[in-house]
Design a protein around this motif. Structure first.
Motif: not given
Ligand code: PMP
Ligand code: GLN
Length: 384
Positions: A96, A100, A121, A124, A166, A170, A198, A201, A232, A240
């Motif tokens: 992710a 992003l 997060y 960003y 998001n 998180n 995002d 989750y 996730k 990844k």
């Molecule tokens: N966005 C959020 C809110 C996350 O918590 C995370 C990773 N924990 C990510 C993006 C990144 O995900 P990835 O490990 O797939 O790059």
């Protein structure tokens, strides 16, 4: 000696790396960085092995392995009753994080403003800044971290290019409601803003709370990038692999950047994920699986000085420590790691300016015995 002028002068090593290293140094139980301490499905690992041996080891197609994009499309349709065309609207990414980054690279021009919600997060704001954008943070506060959409509206100007959301969130564990999405729709209706959502989750929500995707709202879907992560979904954060959904024109811009950012993503895992998703409903079991862990942790914390806040989704729980200490959050987390052997994340790390709400984030994507051991240690914490 030349001195490089930093594009990110105020950005340090990520708090997740910092706390994980501190945990390692002090032999602490690591409930800080968000990753499971157990493996994903054995069949998925077997499938990667099969594809490695079958010679799926050269570049994948730039947008992702076709079979995987088709599976993603089918899963999204089943979950949210919306259709994304695998050919033109779905791109497989290196997690992710890359999705992003690439979406922001495609959108943000120097001087563009990006509205985001804090606690946010950690990736960003620095990503916005790398592309010359200006983060416009909306400060949300415990205990409910509610969004006042009228207040958000005061931040939206003709320079606002993007709204970044998001949910499930998180670190707060909060899930945006239908009325939040209505607020967002009102907010952008007469603007040229885009939405970056995002939703990593998406499949981890509790007590019957429903995750709503921006993709379900036509007015949002048409200007949104939706980001997801297989890390996730299948407990494989180290692989990844993730993806980005966006309407055709947005995906075309996304891919222009993507092709020069990573070009394409790890081939054998893509084939394996495609096979696995075809006959697995594994992701549908995530909520009950993690709810047991969440409830175990909440019950255990009742016997400590920590007070958990409500958690509607994600595998993070926010807990208040004001009965234990008045220290700022980062110092509190460092001391807890060093003296009591449990590593957590200070919520202040998700704000651009120092705030002290006496809150830590605890990751419960752990085996029960890990959570049990951590609880035993936390019960011994006396005020400091
Ligand atoms: N966005 C959020 C809110 C996350 O918590 C995370 C990773 N924990 C990510 C993006 C990144 O995900 P990835 O490990 O797939 O790059
Ligand atoms: N997203 C994970 C978390 O919130 C961490 C990923 C990382 O370390 N960059 O803990």
């Amino acid at each position: 000696m030349r001195k490089l002028t930093s594009k990110l002068p105020h950005t340090a090593t990520s708090i997740f790396t910092y706390m994980s290293q501190l945990a390692l140094r002090h032999n602490a139980i690591n409930l800080s960085q968000g990753f499971p301490d157990f493996d994903g499905p054995p069949r998925l690992i077997e499938l990667v092995n099969q594809h490695l041996l079958a010679g799926h080891n050269q570049y994948a197609p730039m947008a992702g392995v076709g079979a995987l994009r088709e599976q993603i499309s089918a899963n999204v349709a089943a979950a949210h009753a919306v259709v994304y065309d695998p050919e033109t609207e779905i791109t497989v990414t290196a997690g992710a994080t890359q999705a992003l980054f690439t979406a922001m690279a495609a959108l943000i021009r120097p001087g563009d403003e990006v509205v985001l919600f804090e606690p946010a997060y950690d990736a960003y704001a620095p990503t916005v800044q790398v592309f010359g954008g200006i983060p416009k943070p909306v400060t949300l506060r415990a205990p409910d971290f509610a969004i006042d959409w009228d207040a958000v509206a005061t931040l939206v100007t003709p320079r606002t290019r993007l709204i970044l959301i998001n949910s499930p969130n998180n670190p707060t564990g909060r899930v945006l409601s239908d009325s939040d999405y209505q607020g967002l729709i009102q907010l952008i209706r007469n603007t040229d803003c885009y939405v970056l959502s995002d939703e990593v989750y998406a499949h981890i929500v509790y007590n019957g709370v429903q995750h709503r995707s921006v993709s379900q709202y036509p007015e949002l879907r048409e200007r949104a990038f939706v980001v997801a992560s297989f890390g996730k979904l299948y407990h494989m954060t180290g692989w990844k692999v993730g993806y980005c959904l966006a309407p055709h024109e947005l995906t075309a811009e996304f891919r222009k950047v993507h092709q020069f950012n990573v070009f394409s993503v790890n081939t054998p895992t893509q084939y394996a994920l495609a096979d696995f998703m075809k006959d697995s409903e594994e992701h549908l079991g995530l909520s009950p699986f993690f709810q047991k862990k969440r409830d175990f942790l909440i019950a255990a914390l009742q016997e400590t000085g920590f007070r958990p806040l409500p958690c509607q989704g994600t595998y993070f729980l926010v807990a208040n420590y004001s009965a234990i200490s008045d220290l700022p959050e980062r110092v509190f987390c460092e001391t807890l790691t060093k003296q009591y052997g449990v590593a957590t994340i200070p919520i202040s790390a998700f704000y651009h300016q120092e705030v002290n709400q006496h809150l830590v984030r605890v990751c419960f994507a752990k085996q029960e015995q890990t959570l049990q051991q951590a609880a035993t240690r936390l019960k011994k914490v006396s005020p400091f």
